[in-house]
Design a protein around this motif. Structure first.
Motif, PDB file in Angstrom:
ATOM      1  N   ARG A  20       0.821  -1.195   0.000  1.00  0.00           N
ATOM      2  CA  ARG A  20       0.000   0.000   0.000  1.00  0.00           C
ATOM      3  C   ARG A  20       0.869   1.264   0.000  1.00  0.00           C
ATOM      4  NH1 ARG A  20      -5.438   0.579   1.207  1.00  0.00           N
ATOM      5  NH2 ARG A  20      -5.471  -1.577   0.466  1.00  0.00           N
ATOM      6  N   SER A  21       0.535   2.198  -0.849  1.00  0.00           N
ATOM      7  CA  SER A  21       1.216   3.495  -1.014  1.00  0.00           C
ATOM      8  C   SER A  21       2.584   3.375  -1.671  1.00  0.00           C
ATOM      9  CB  SER A  21       1.350   4.228   0.334  1.00  0.00           C
ATOM     10  OG  SER A  21       0.085   4.409   0.931  1.00  0.00           O
ATOM     11  N   GLN A  22       2.926   2.205  -2.176  1.00  0.00           N
ATOM     12  CA  GLN A  22       4.221   1.982  -2.806  1.00  0.00           C
ATOM     13  C   GLN A  22       4.196   2.400  -4.271  1.00  0.00           C
ATOM     14  OE1 GLN A  22       5.337  -2.108  -2.734  1.00  0.00           O
ATOM     15  NE2 GLN A  22       7.406  -1.751  -3.485  1.00  0.00           N
ATOM     16  N   ALA A  23       5.133   3.234  -4.691  1.00  0.00           N
ATOM     17  CA  ALA A  23       5.257   3.620  -6.096  1.00  0.00           C
ATOM     18  C   ALA A  23       5.957   2.498  -6.845  1.00  0.00           C
ATOM     19  CB  ALA A  23       6.041   4.918  -6.223  1.00  0.00           C
ATOM     20  N   GLY A  73      -2.981   2.164  -4.172  1.00  0.00           N
ATOM     21  CA  GLY A  73      -3.954   2.797  -3.289  1.00  0.00           C
ATOM     22  C   GLY A  73      -4.312   4.204  -3.750  1.00  0.00           C
ATOM     23  N   VAL A  74      -5.391   4.736  -3.198  1.00  0.00           N
ATOM     24  CA  VAL A  74      -5.844   6.085  -3.570  1.00  0.00           C
ATOM     25  C   VAL A  74      -5.947   6.987  -2.334  1.00  0.00           C
ATOM     26  CG1 VAL A  74      -7.018   5.410  -5.691  1.00  0.00           C
ATOM     27  CG2 VAL A  74      -8.246   5.250  -3.514  1.00  0.00           C
ATOM     28  N   SER A  75      -5.099   6.741  -1.349  1.00  0.00           N
ATOM     29  CA  SER A  75      -5.045   7.594  -0.162  1.00  0.00           C
ATOM     30  C   SER A  75      -4.611   8.997  -0.551  1.00  0.00           C
ATOM     31  CB  SER A  75      -4.045   7.017   0.853  1.00  0.00           C
ATOM     32  OG  SER A  75      -3.643   7.989   1.793  1.00  0.00           O
ATOM     33  N   LYS A  76      -5.349  10.013  -0.088  1.00  0.00           N
ATOM     34  CA  LYS A  76      -4.963  11.387  -0.395  1.00  0.00           C
ATOM     35  C   LYS A  76      -3.616  11.720   0.220  1.00  0.00           C
ATOM     36  CE  LYS A  76      -9.397  13.649  -1.199  1.00  0.00           C
ATOM     37  NZ  LYS A  76     -10.299  14.742  -0.781  1.00  0.00           N
ATOM     38  N   GLN A  77      -3.454  11.430   1.506  1.00  0.00           N
ATOM     39  CA  GLN A  77      -2.237  11.821   2.213  1.00  0.00           C
ATOM     40  C   GLN A  77      -1.010  11.092   1.690  1.00  0.00           C
ATOM     41  OE1 GLN A  77      -2.465  11.304   6.450  1.00  0.00           O
ATOM     42  NE2 GLN A  77      -0.347  11.907   6.806  1.00  0.00           N
ATOM     43  N   ASN A  78      -1.123   9.792   1.455  1.00  0.00           N
ATOM     44  CA  ASN A  78       0.053   8.992   1.130  1.00  0.00           C
ATOM     45  C   ASN A  78       0.301   8.786  -0.356  1.00  0.00           C
ATOM     46  OD1 ASN A  78       0.578   8.554   3.910  1.00  0.00           O
ATOM     47  ND2 ASN A  78      -0.942   6.916   3.949  1.00  0.00           N
ATOM     48  N   VAL A  79      -0.673   9.133  -1.185  1.00  0.00           N
ATOM     49  CA  VAL A  79      -0.510   8.910  -2.628  1.00  0.00           C
ATOM     50  C   VAL A  79      -0.874  10.150  -3.437  1.00  0.00           C
ATOM     51  CG1 VAL A  79      -1.230   7.530  -4.621  1.00  0.00           C
ATOM     52  CG2 VAL A  79      -0.904   6.424  -2.409  1.00  0.00           C
ATOM     53  N   LEU A  80      -2.150  10.490  -3.476  1.00  0.00           N
ATOM     54  CA  LEU A  80      -2.625  11.536  -4.386  1.00  0.00           C
ATOM     55  C   LEU A  80      -2.040  12.904  -4.075  1.00  0.00           C
ATOM     56  CD1 LEU A  80      -6.402  10.535  -4.735  1.00  0.00           C
ATOM     57  CD2 LEU A  80      -4.427   9.791  -6.086  1.00  0.00           C
ATOM     58  N   ASN A  81      -1.921  13.259  -2.792  1.00  0.00           N
ATOM     59  CA  ASN A  81      -1.384  14.579  -2.448  1.00  0.00           C
ATOM     60  C   ASN A  81       0.119  14.687  -2.692  1.00  0.00           C
ATOM     61  OD1 ASN A  81      -3.938  15.331  -1.740  1.00  0.00           O
ATOM     62  ND2 ASN A  81      -3.544  15.538   0.454  1.00  0.00           N
ATOM     63  N   LYS A  82       0.753  13.573  -3.021  1.00  0.00           N
ATOM     64  CA  LYS A  82       2.172  13.602  -3.377  1.00  0.00           C
ATOM     65  C   LYS A  82       2.373  13.880  -4.866  1.00  0.00           C
ATOM     66  CE  LYS A  82       3.947  10.483   0.196  1.00  0.00           C
ATOM     67  NZ  LYS A  82       4.693   9.212   0.439  1.00  0.00           N
TER      68      LYS A  82
END
Length: 258
Positions: A109-112, A130-139
Motif C-alpha cells: 500500500r502506497s508503494q510507487a 492505493g488512492v489515499s490522499k495523504q500517502n498517494v494523491l497529495n504527493k
C-alpha cells in the motif's frame, strides 16, 4: 449663575465607534492576507512541492529498473516489478503476435511501482498502490484502485489522480481524444493502451467505471460489455470541485518486455 456642564458621552461614543471600525478593518485585512496565503499555498506551493517529489520518484524508479537484477528488490520508494518484481508472463494474442501479461502479486500500500506516460498531456508521473490522499494523491502521484487489476492483466487497471492542486497530474485530462495513447511502465514491461471511450461526467459514486468490465451504472451507454484488458483514468470534475467524476478508458494495444 449656572455653570455649563460639558457632556463627554458623545465624544466617548464616537471615539469607541472609530476604534471599533479601525479594529474591524485590521481584522478584515489580516483575514484577507491569511486567506490569500492559503490560496497561494494550495494553488502554487502544493503543486510545486508535489511535482518535484513526483519527478524525483520517477527518476528513482528509472534508476532502479536500469540496475542489473532490478525486480528482486522491494523498497517503498521504487518497487522493482510489474507487481512485486516477478517476470511478466507471455501469451499469444488473438492476432497471433506475442503479448506480455502481468503477474498477480500486489505491491505494498502506497508503494510507487510504475510510471504513467500520456504523450498528449506531456505527463509522466509515478503510479502508487492505493488512492489515499495523504500517502498517494497529495504527493502528485496517480493512485491505483485496490482490487482492480495490475498493468497488462486481463480486466481493468483503474487509476485516480488530482485535477487541481497537489501536482494536479490529471489537470488536462479533458484534452485527451480518442486514439490517444496511454503508457504504463514497470520494471518488467511497458504497456500501451489506446483511448477508446470518454465519459465527461458521472456521479462520484459510480463504481461501475472501475469494475473488471467497466461500464457506468449512472450512464450505461458509456463503457464496455465484453472482457478485455482495460485502463481507466478518473478525476474530479468540473475544476476545483469533487462533486462529479470524469472517466477516460483505454484498451491494451501493445506490450513490450524490458
Amino acid at each position: 449663575m449656572r455653570v455649563p456642564v460639558v457632556q463627554h458621552r458623545g465624544r466617548r461614543r464616537r471615539a469607541l465607534g472609530r476604534r471599533a471600525l479601525w479594529t474591524g478593518g485590521e481584522f478584515l485585512v489580516t483575514a484577507g492576507v491569511v486567506l490569500l496565503l492559503l490560496v497561494v499555498h494550495e494553488l502554487w506551493w502544493t503543486n510545486r512541492e508535489a511535482r518535484q517529489g513526483a519527478e524525483h520518484q520517477v527518476r528513482a524508479l528509472e534508476r532502479q529498473w536500469a540496475t542489473p537484477g532490478a525486480g528482486s528488490g522491494d523498497t517503498p520508494s521504487a518497487n522493482a516489478g510489474l507487481a512485486g518484481g516477478s517476470s511478466p508472463r507471455r501469451g499469444t494474442s488473438a492476432g497471433g503476435s506475442t503479448t506480455v501479461t502481468g503477474s498477480a502479486t500486489v505491491p505494498r500500500r502506497s508503494q510507487a511501482y510504475a510510471v504513467l506516460t500520456i504523450p498528449r498531456l506531456h505527463l509522466r508521473v509515478p503510479i502508487a498502490e492505493g488512492v489515499s490522499k495523504q500517502n498517494v494523491l497529495n504527493k502528485g502521484y496517480v493512485g491505483h484502485y485496490p482490487g482492480s487489476q495490475q498493468p497488462g492483466q486481463a480486466g481493468n487497471f483503474a487509476l485516480a489522480g488530482h485535477r487541481n492542486t497537489h501536482g494536479e497530474p490529471f489537470r488536462y485530462l479533458p484534452r485527451l481524444r480518442l486514439k490517444d495513447t496511454v503508457q504504463v511502465e514497470t520494471s518488467a514491461a511497458t504497456y500501451t493502451y489506446t483511448v477508446d471511450r470518454i465519459l465527461p461526467q458521472t456521479s462520484a459514486s459510480d463504481s461501475g467505471v472501475i469494475r473488471p468490465i467497466p461500464r457506468s451504472i449512472v450512464k450505461p451507454s458509456y463503457g464496455f460489455s465484453r472482457p478485455g484488458h482495460y485502463v481507466t483514468l478518473t478525476t474530479c470534475t468540473p475544476d476545483f470541485t469533487s462533486r462529479y467524476r470524469m472517466v477516460v478508458w483505454g484498451t491494451l494495444t501493445s506490450a513490450r518486455a524490458r
